[in-house]
Design a protein around this motif. Structure first.
Motif, PDB file in Angstrom:
ATOM      1  N   UNK A  71      70.102  60.941 131.081  1.00  0.00           N
ATOM      2  CA  UNK A  71      69.665  61.858 132.138  1.00  0.00           C
ATOM      3  C   UNK A  71      70.519  61.693 133.395  1.00  0.00           C
ATOM      4  N   UNK A  72      70.768  60.447 133.761  1.00  0.00           N
ATOM      5  CA  UNK A  72      71.557  60.169 134.961  1.00  0.00           C
ATOM      6  C   UNK A  72      72.952  60.764 134.820  1.00  0.00           C
ATOM      7  N   UNK A  73      73.557  60.576 133.665  1.00  0.00           N
ATOM      8  CA  UNK A  73      74.887  61.114 133.396  1.00  0.00           C
ATOM      9  C   UNK A  73      74.866  62.645 133.412  1.00  0.00           C
ATOM     10  N   UNK A  74      73.825  63.228 132.844  1.00  0.00           N
ATOM     11  CA  UNK A  74      73.694  64.689 132.818  1.00  0.00           C
ATOM     12  C   UNK A  74      73.642  65.260 134.235  1.00  0.00           C
ATOM     13  N   UNK A  75      72.873  64.631 135.114  1.00  0.00           N
ATOM     14  CA  UNK A  75      72.704  65.160 136.463  1.00  0.00           C
ATOM     15  C   UNK A  75      73.894  64.877 137.367  1.00  0.00           C
ATOM     16  N   UNK A  78      78.662  63.736 134.533  1.00  0.00           N
ATOM     17  CA  UNK A  78      79.495  62.715 133.908  1.00  0.00           C
ATOM     18  C   UNK A  78      80.328  61.890 134.867  1.00  0.00           C
ATOM     19  N   UNK A  79      80.071  62.012 136.169  1.00  0.00           N
ATOM     20  CA  UNK A  79      80.894  61.312 137.162  1.00  0.00           C
ATOM     21  C   UNK A  79      80.438  59.880 137.418  1.00  0.00           C
ATOM     22  N   UNK A  80      79.201  59.553 137.082  1.00  0.00           N
ATOM     23  CA  UNK A  80      78.654  58.246 137.437  1.00  0.00           C
ATOM     24  C   UNK A  80      78.565  57.349 136.212  1.00  0.00           C
ATOM     25  N   UNK A  81      78.650  56.065 136.446  1.00  0.00           N
ATOM     26  CA  UNK A  81      78.465  55.107 135.362  1.00  0.00           C
ATOM     27  C   UNK A  81      76.970  54.856 135.157  1.00  0.00           C
TER      28      UNK A  81
END
Length: 148
Positions: A71-75, A78-81
């Motif tokens: 979910x974190x990557x989706x929001x 794809x910029x965050x680890x």
């Protein structure tokens, strides 16, 4: 004034020019609903001293961590680890099979789009079997370059 939809759906041109010396991160204490994620137990009763109890923690931690990281990557487009997940025994779940955890975000740059993305991410957790109660907490960190 910029519409909320524009902030949430795409990065503004001006944002790419921001070179923030500030960073932030957060730690979320929450609970994973076992009816959403399932659980390791086959029995109705268990004892926290049982070895199965530890097996369930590992099982739930992996499933919940994968879900939150996705979910974190989706929001973040794809910029965050990925963040870091750990069990939190200070949290009291509403159901004894639910999994209490603390999830720490990676370090993020202070930009309006990142705040909007974090808000959208946190709001999405409700529909993915994550809830909070009075025993949960949320805290954030703000840093400035070269300052500890």
């Amino acid at each position: 004034m910029v519409k909320e939809k524009e902030i949430l759906e795409e990065e503004l041109l001006e944002e790419s020019l921001l070179k923030s010396d500030f960073t932030f991160g957060f730690e979320l204490e929450a609970i994973a609903d076992s009816s959403y994620y399932g659980n390791y137990y086959d029995e109705d009763e268990y004892d926290e001293d049982d070895e199965d109890y530890e097996s369930n923690d590992s099982y739930m931690a992996e499933k919940v961590s994968d879900e939150i990281d996705n979910l974190f990557n989706k929001h973040s487009n794809g910029e965050w680890s990925a963040g870091e997940m750990q069990h939190d025994g200070s949290i009291n779940p509403d159901d004894r099979y639910d999994y209490p955890f603390e999830w720490a975000s990676p370090v993020l740059y202070v930009k309006p789009i990142n705040f909007a993305r974090v808000i959208r991410f946190l709001d999405s957790l409700k529909s993915h079997g994550i809830y909070v109660n009075d025993s949960c907490g949320f805290h954030h960190h703000l840093s400035w370059r070269s300052t500890t």
